[in-house]
Design an enzyme around this catalytic site. Structure first.
Site, PDB file in Angstrom:
ATOM      1  N   ASP A  70      -4.292  50.838  11.175  1.00 52.31           N
ATOM      2  CA  ASP A  70      -4.920  51.871  12.003  1.00 52.31           C
ATOM      3  C   ASP A  70      -4.297  51.968  13.399  1.00 52.31           C
ATOM      4  OD1 ASP A  70      -6.790  53.090  10.305  1.00 52.31           O
ATOM      5  OD2 ASP A  70      -8.386  51.662  10.795  1.00 52.31           O
ATOM      6  N   ARG A  95      -9.442  45.652  13.439  1.00 51.29           N
ATOM      7  CA  ARG A  95      -8.643  46.389  14.434  1.00 51.29           C
ATOM      8  C   ARG A  95      -8.470  45.624  15.754  1.00 51.29           C
ATOM      9  NH1 ARG A  95      -9.456  52.674  15.131  1.00 51.29           N
ATOM     10  NH2 ARG A  95      -7.384  52.286  15.945  1.00 51.29           N
ATOM     11  N   HIS A 169     -16.899  58.733  16.197  1.00 45.15           N
ATOM     12  CA  HIS A 169     -16.285  58.684  17.529  1.00 45.15           C
ATOM     13  C   HIS A 169     -16.554  60.037  18.205  1.00 45.15           C
ATOM     14  CE1 HIS A 169     -12.821  55.554  16.804  1.00 45.15           C
ATOM     15  NE2 HIS A 169     -13.745  55.017  17.576  1.00 45.15           N
ATOM     16  N   CYS A 266      -6.931  61.572  17.398  1.00 43.80           N
ATOM     17  CA  CYS A 266      -6.928  60.119  17.173  1.00 43.80           C
ATOM     18  C   CYS A 266      -5.528  59.534  17.316  1.00 43.80           C
ATOM     19  CB  CYS A 266      -7.427  59.774  15.771  1.00 43.80           C
ATOM     20  SG  CYS A 266      -9.083  60.342  15.415  1.00 43.80           S
TER      21      CYS A 266
HETATM   22  N1  ARG Z   1      -9.746  54.246  10.688  1.00 44.66           N
HETATM   23  C1  ARG Z   1      -9.931  54.374  12.110  1.00 44.66           C
HETATM   24  C2  ARG Z   1     -11.295  53.809  12.508  1.00 44.66           C
HETATM   25  O1  ARG Z   1     -12.253  54.032  11.826  1.00 44.66           O
HETATM   26  C3  ARG Z   1      -9.791  55.793  12.537  1.00 44.66           C
HETATM   27  C4  ARG Z   1      -9.798  55.970  14.022  1.00 44.66           C
HETATM   28  C5  ARG Z   1      -9.797  57.385  14.452  1.00 44.66           C
HETATM   29  N2  ARG Z   1      -9.637  57.516  15.842  1.00 44.66           N
HETATM   30  C6  ARG Z   1     -10.308  58.342  16.625  1.00 44.66           C
HETATM   31  N3  ARG Z   1      -9.936  58.477  17.852  1.00 44.66           N
HETATM   32  N4  ARG Z   1     -11.386  58.974  16.213  1.00 44.66           N
HETATM   33  O2  ARG Z   1     -11.413  53.131  13.491  1.00 44.66           O
END
Ligand code: ARG
Length: 273
Positions: A70, A95, A169, A266
């Site tokens: 990610d 992450r 988010h 993102c």
């Molecule tokens: N797979 C990532 C997560 O869930 C995606 C992040 C997307 N980023 C964003 N700025 N919305 O953390």
């Protein structure tokens, strides 16, 4: 509508999707067994970078790290205002290691990095908008982090509570079209609690109200330079409303990234000097 929208040149930080994959599920878009076409993802990503450059923006890159699928979602690594960097602390253990790699990039580029004490996912949840920083909470970034951001930047932070797990988010439910002193923005009201909706309506009575369809097609995960709006071609209805408002939609398809719950914004960190 007269053609009066003005572009401001931006500087973006991005991360190549060389190691992009869907290996774990930390939002409802992710299915760990999903096959990602990494070649297609790289091609889509390069198209985005090409579009930024073709419209006059500067793009810097941070090196991707194996085992951090990610890391391509650069927006989550920090929020930068007036050349000051407020770093990240991820909610998901998977992450957490990304933050240090981004911090190394920022330090090498001459920035100091403030390390948050509480979960904070950068521009994913922190959206500078004119005199404010709009701040999402409910799934990732905490209220405590909002307070810390306000102390750090000395800018009023407006806390907004997200309620729909698909829009986990803030940058999946809202984006700024024009970040002047009276910002122009678009958001999907139902992604927020009633109280947060009222706050948005009071602060931005003229905002564009998006539909669930606009949000589900990642139309709200867009980047605007004040004139051009880099937006998913799947968000056609929203793009045409923005065109009526005087903006120029620039469609860029990041469909492979939608499998991980991410889109254009993102993948894009803005370095505000
Ligand atoms: N797979 C990532 C997560 O869930 C995606 C992040 C997307 N980023 C964003 N700025 N919305 O953390």
């Amino acid at each position: 509508m007269p053609d009066t929208r003005v572009r401001r040149r931006r500087r973006f930080l991005v991360c190549e999707p060389r190691h992009f994959a869907v290996r774990y599920a930390i939002n409802p878009w992710m299915r760990p067994d999903t096959r990602v076409d990494v070649d297609l993802a790289q091609e889509q990503w390069r198209t985005l970078i090409g579009a930024y450059r073709a419209h006059g923006h500067t793009v810097d890159t941070v090196a991707p790290v194996p085992g951090l699928p990610d890391m391509v979602f650069a927006a989550n690594s920090a929020v930068v205002v007036d050349g000051r960097v407020f770093g990240s602390l991820f909610h998901a253990a998977e992450r957490r290691a990304e933050s240090g790699h981004y911090d190394t990039w920022f330090r090498a580029a001459g920035y100091d990095v403030h390390r948050p004490e509480s979960v904070c996912e950068g521009e994913g949840d922190l959206v500078p908008a004119g005199p404010y920083v709009l701040a999402g909470t409910g799934f990732r970034t905490t209220r405590e982090a909002h307070r810390e951001v306000q102390e750090f930047f000395g800018v009023p932070v407006i806390s907004l509570t997200l309620v729909d797990p698909y829009f986990y988010h803030l940058d999946t439910a809202l984006f700024v079209l024009d970040d002047g002193p009276a910002p122009d923005l678009v958001y999907f009201p139902e992604a927020f609690t009633p109280g947060s909706r009222d706050v948005l309506a009071r602060l931005f009575p003229d905002a564009v109200l998006a539909t669930r369809e606009d949000a589900m097609t990642f139309g709200l995960n867009s980047v605007s330079d004040g004139r051009h709006v880099f937006i998913s071609p799947r968000a056609e209805a929203l793009a045409s409303r923005l065109a009526d408002r005087g903006y120029l939609p620039v469609p860029v398809d990041l469909s492979e990234f939608h499998k991980a719950g991410g889109g254009i914004k993102c993948c894009t960190q803005e370095l505000r000097s």
